[in-house]
Design a protein around this motif. Structure first.
Motif, mmCIF file in Angstrom:
data_model
loop_
_atom_site.group_PDB
_atom_site.id
_atom_site.type_symbol
_atom_site.label_atom_id
_atom_site.label_comp_id
_atom_site.label_asym_id
_atom_site.label_seq_id
_atom_site.Cartn_x
_atom_site.Cartn_y
_atom_site.Cartn_z
ATOM 1 N N HIS A 61 -1.867 7.695 -77.219
ATOM 2 C CA HIS A 61 -0.600 7.140 -76.741
ATOM 3 C C HIS A 61 0.137 8.241 -75.980
ATOM 4 C CE1 HIS A 61 -0.875 3.506 -79.344
ATOM 5 N NE2 HIS A 61 -1.638 4.330 -80.036
ATOM 6 N N LEU A 62 0.152 8.150 -74.653
ATOM 7 C CA LEU A 62 0.854 9.133 -73.830
ATOM 8 C C LEU A 62 2.351 8.858 -73.797
ATOM 9 C CD1 LEU A 62 -1.659 9.316 -70.850
ATOM 10 C CD2 LEU A 62 -1.470 10.881 -72.795
ATOM 11 N N SER A 63 2.714 7.584 -73.858
ATOM 12 C CA SER A 63 4.112 7.159 -73.941
ATOM 13 C C SER A 63 4.105 5.775 -74.563
ATOM 14 C CB SER A 63 4.764 7.128 -72.550
ATOM 15 O OG SER A 63 4.241 6.051 -71.786
ATOM 16 N N LYS A 64 5.285 5.170 -74.712
ATOM 17 C CA LYS A 64 5.285 3.823 -75.290
ATOM 18 C C LYS A 64 4.732 2.788 -74.319
ATOM 19 C CE LYS A 64 10.014 2.382 -74.281
ATOM 20 N NZ LYS A 64 11.238 1.867 -74.883
ATOM 21 N N HIS A 65 4.512 3.170 -73.051
ATOM 22 C CA HIS A 65 3.984 2.252 -72.048
ATOM 23 C C HIS A 65 2.574 2.594 -71.569
ATOM 24 C CE1 HIS A 65 7.858 0.299 -71.652
ATOM 25 N NE2 HIS A 65 8.419 1.490 -71.526
ATOM 26 N N THR A 66 2.049 3.774 -71.900
ATOM 27 C CA THR A 66 0.784 4.238 -71.323
ATOM 28 C C THR A 66 -0.149 4.763 -72.404
ATOM 29 O OG1 THR A 66 1.954 4.870 -69.311
ATOM 30 C CG2 THR A 66 -0.246 5.779 -69.601
ATOM 31 N N GLN A 67 -1.424 4.362 -72.316
ATOM 32 C CA GLN A 67 -2.445 4.842 -73.250
ATOM 33 C C GLN A 67 -3.738 5.165 -72.507
ATOM 34 O OE1 GLN A 67 -3.333 2.518 -76.704
ATOM 35 N NE2 GLN A 67 -1.217 1.882 -76.997
ATOM 36 N N LEU A 68 -4.455 6.157 -73.021
ATOM 37 C CA LEU A 68 -5.834 6.418 -72.634
ATOM 38 C C LEU A 68 -6.700 5.877 -73.763
ATOM 39 C CD1 LEU A 68 -5.625 10.155 -71.489
ATOM 40 C CD2 LEU A 68 -5.713 8.127 -70.025
ATOM 41 N N TYR A 69 -7.883 5.371 -73.446
ATOM 42 C CA TYR A 69 -8.748 4.855 -74.497
ATOM 43 C C TYR A 69 -10.216 5.177 -74.218
ATOM 44 C CZ TYR A 69 -9.741 0.965 -71.323
ATOM 45 O OH TYR A 69 -10.115 0.214 -70.244
ATOM 46 N N ALA A 70 -10.972 5.236 -75.285
ATOM 47 C CA ALA A 70 -12.430 5.389 -75.220
ATOM 48 C C ALA A 70 -12.995 4.547 -76.351
ATOM 49 C CB ALA A 70 -12.832 6.848 -75.400
ATOM 50 N N LEU A 71 -14.089 3.844 -76.071
ATOM 51 C CA LEU A 71 -14.715 3.084 -77.151
ATOM 52 C C LEU A 71 -16.229 3.049 -76.979
ATOM 53 C CD1 LEU A 71 -15.553 -0.121 -76.218
ATOM 54 C CD2 LEU A 71 -13.092 -0.247 -76.138
ATOM 55 N N TYR A 72 -16.888 2.925 -78.114
ATOM 56 C CA TYR A 72 -18.346 2.832 -78.166
ATOM 57 C C TYR A 72 -18.686 1.592 -78.979
ATOM 58 C CZ TYR A 72 -23.127 3.607 -79.716
ATOM 59 O OH TYR A 72 -24.461 3.453 -79.986
ATOM 60 N N THR A 73 -19.574 0.763 -78.477
ATOM 61 C CA THR A 73 -20.012 -0.448 -79.167
ATOM 62 C C THR A 73 -21.522 -0.455 -79.271
ATOM 63 O OG1 THR A 73 -18.123 -1.728 -78.369
ATOM 64 C CG2 THR A 73 -20.040 -2.977 -79.091
ATOM 65 N N ARG A 74 -22.021 -0.855 -80.420
ATOM 66 C CA ARG A 74 -23.459 -1.041 -80.628
ATOM 67 C C ARG A 74 -23.675 -2.467 -81.112
ATOM 68 N NH1 ARG A 74 -28.321 2.160 -82.273
ATOM 69 N NH2 ARG A 74 -29.630 0.657 -83.361
ATOM 70 N N LEU A 75 -24.603 -3.154 -80.470
ATOM 71 C CA LEU A 75 -24.954 -4.522 -80.819
ATOM 72 C C LEU A 75 -26.425 -4.560 -81.203
ATOM 73 C CD1 LEU A 75 -24.537 -7.647 -80.844
ATOM 74 C CD2 LEU A 75 -25.097 -7.605 -78.413
ATOM 75 N N ASN A 76 -26.723 -5.059 -82.389
ATOM 76 C CA ASN A 76 -28.099 -5.242 -82.850
ATOM 77 C C ASN A 76 -28.339 -6.723 -83.056
ATOM 78 O OD1 ASN A 76 -27.865 -2.418 -83.139
ATOM 79 N ND2 ASN A 76 -29.441 -2.442 -84.694
ATOM 80 N N ASN A 77 -29.179 -7.306 -82.235
ATOM 81 C CA ASN A 77 -29.525 -8.717 -82.353
ATOM 82 C C ASN A 77 -30.678 -8.900 -83.323
ATOM 83 O OD1 ASN A 77 -27.835 -10.242 -80.567
ATOM 84 N ND2 ASN A 77 -28.845 -9.248 -78.865
ATOM 85 N N GLY A 78 -30.671 -10.014 -84.056
ATOM 86 C CA GLY A 78 -31.834 -10.433 -84.804
ATOM 87 C C GLY A 78 -32.899 -10.909 -83.821
ATOM 88 N N SER A 79 -34.036 -11.307 -84.314
ATOM 89 C CA SER A 79 -35.157 -11.635 -83.430
ATOM 90 C C SER A 79 -34.877 -12.799 -82.482
ATOM 91 C CB SER A 79 -36.403 -11.930 -84.256
ATOM 92 O OG SER A 79 -36.162 -13.015 -85.120
ATOM 93 N N ASN A 80 -34.000 -13.731 -82.835
ATOM 94 C CA ASN A 80 -33.716 -14.875 -81.962
ATOM 95 C C ASN A 80 -32.253 -14.962 -81.541
ATOM 96 O OD1 ASN A 80 -36.358 -16.029 -82.042
ATOM 97 N ND2 ASN A 80 -35.938 -16.618 -84.150
ATOM 98 N N ALA A 81 -31.500 -13.892 -81.717
ATOM 99 C CA ALA A 81 -30.076 -13.933 -81.397
ATOM 100 C C ALA A 81 -29.846 -13.898 -79.896
ATOM 101 C CB ALA A 81 -29.351 -12.761 -82.065
ATOM 102 N N ALA A 82 -28.763 -14.516 -79.471
ATOM 103 C CA ALA A 82 -28.462 -14.605 -78.043
ATOM 104 C C ALA A 82 -27.234 -13.784 -77.656
ATOM 105 C CB ALA A 82 -28.236 -16.063 -77.668
#
Length: 107
Positions: free
Chosen positions: A57-78
């Protein structure tokens, strides 16, 4: 649509937790889908997805962000990360990763 041969459903649940320390905010999210159920159900189609994000939070109006997501599908997941509707047909995308960096400002 019951007994039409086309009915199917699956449940999805998720948990999220956040921790704020000064201008730093850390968030973890985990979600899991069960296998398809119903007349047209498909077994072993569950998937899980986890995300870790950091906001500065740089100010009440401005933010920097970073995110990491991992998705593991089952054998028939879409499930898929990104916008390609045919991605679920590619077997190499069973396990997917995503990284995002950015900034936002409210005026």
């Amino acid at each position: 649509m019951e007994n039409s041969g086309n009915d199917r459903h699956r449940n999805y649940g998720s948990l999220q937790a956040s921790y704020t320390l000064g201008s730093n905010q850390f968030t973890v999210q985990y979600g899991q889908a069960s296998s398809w159920s119903g007349f047209a159900g498909v077994g072993d189609s569950g998937a899980w997805m986890g995300t870790f994000s950091y906001n500065l939070h740089l100010s009440k109006h401005t933010q920097l962000y970073a995110l990491y997501t991992r998705l593991n599908n089952g054998s028939n997941a879409a499930y898929q990360l990104g916008g390609d509707p045919a991605a679920h047909a590619v077997p190499t995308l069973r396990n997917q990763h995503s990284v995002a960096l950015g900034m936002w400002t409210n005026f």
